[in-house]
Each structure stands twice: as C-alpha cells, then as structure tokens.
Design a protein around this motif. Structure first.
Motif, PDB file in Angstrom:
ATOM      1  N   GLU A  43       3.682  15.186   1.449  1.00  0.00           N
ATOM      2  CA  GLU A  43       3.135  14.879   2.772  1.00  0.00           C
ATOM      3  C   GLU A  43       3.922  15.533   3.896  1.00  0.00           C
ATOM      4  O   GLU A  43       3.450  15.596   5.022  1.00  0.00           O
ATOM      5  N   SER A  52       0.833  -1.209   0.000  1.00  0.00           N
ATOM      6  CA  SER A  52       0.000   0.000   0.000  1.00  0.00           C
ATOM      7  C   SER A  52       0.867   1.258   0.000  1.00  0.00           C
ATOM      8  O   SER A  52       0.529   2.243  -0.652  1.00  0.00           O
ATOM      9  N   ALA A 110       2.187   1.663  -3.541  1.00  0.00           N
ATOM     10  CA  ALA A 110       1.150   2.116  -4.466  1.00  0.00           C
ATOM     11  C   ALA A 110       0.825   3.596  -4.280  1.00  0.00           C
ATOM     12  O   ALA A 110       0.481   4.284  -5.242  1.00  0.00           O
ATOM     13  N   SER A 111       0.957   4.097  -3.061  1.00  0.00           N
ATOM     14  CA  SER A 111       0.597   5.491  -2.801  1.00  0.00           C
ATOM     15  C   SER A 111       1.772   6.463  -2.958  1.00  0.00           C
ATOM     16  O   SER A 111       1.577   7.670  -2.879  1.00  0.00           O
ATOM     17  N   THR A 112       2.970   5.951  -3.182  1.00  0.00           N
ATOM     18  CA  THR A 112       4.141   6.817  -3.334  1.00  0.00           C
ATOM     19  C   THR A 112       4.165   7.394  -4.739  1.00  0.00           C
ATOM     20  O   THR A 112       4.053   6.659  -5.719  1.00  0.00           O
TER      21      THR A 112
END
Length: 116
Positions: A84, A19, A22-24
């Motif tokens: 972020e 996860s 995939a979110s990077t």
C-alpha cells in the motif's frame, strides 16, 4: 450518556482494529511480531539492569542498542515491503530484504566492536 459514547467509541476502535488485522498481509504480520519481540527483549534487558545492576555497562548498551536497532531496521523493512506504500512501489521485495540483512550485518558488527 458519556458512558454510552465511550462504549460506542471503544466498539468502533475494536471494529477498526479487527478490519485492519484481517486486511494485513501475513508477511507484514510476521515483521510486526519480530518488531514487538525486539522491543520486548530490550525492555527485559532494561528491567534486568534496573534490578541487578549494570556492571558491564558496554554489554548492557550493546544489547539494548542491538534490539532497538534491529527493531528500527525491521520497521524500515515493513515500510518498504508494504504494497500500500506508493513511495517504494518500484522497489522489489527481494531488494528490501537484502537491504535489511546487510544493514543488520553492519549493525551487529558495530555492536560486536563496541563490546570490546
């Protein structure tokens, strides 16, 4: 019972890594690959020195310090470019990349000076 707990922990870790991967964003993945390449190059140089020897020690130190310094600067770039990270939210990415290039230029000028 301990084995099933370890299996669950391993599955949870793999799920977490998938996860996160995939979110990077792609630009951070590219910087991560660059950091790994720089560290891998330093490890190769240290291995070569261990096998063959370090006759021109300045050359060995220059090569390893160049790789390590580049990796550190790339990690700093990753921290600054990461959306972020709230600490650098006012810093435009162009400025972060310009800082990276300028610091790399200074680093490699020092490394070239150290070579002799």
């Amino acid at each position: 019972m301990a084995k099933s707990s370890a299996t669950k922990d391993a599955q949870a870790l793999l799920h977490s890594l998938r996860s996160a991967h995939a979110s990077t964003p792609t630009n951070l993945k590219i910087i991560d690959i660059y950091v790994l390449f720089a560290i891998f190059t330093a490890v190769i140089q240290v291995g070569y020195m261990a096998i063959v020897g370090s006759f021109p020690f300045n050359s060995f130190l220059s090569g390893v310090l160049s790789c390590v310094g580049t990796a550190v600067l790339a990690v700093c770039l990753r921290i600054q470019v990461n959306k972020e990270n709230k600490e650098f939210k006012d810093l435009p990415p162009e400025r972060a990349y310009a800082d990276f290039v300028l610091c790399n230029l200074v680093l490699h000028l020092v490394i070239m000076n150290f070579l002799g």
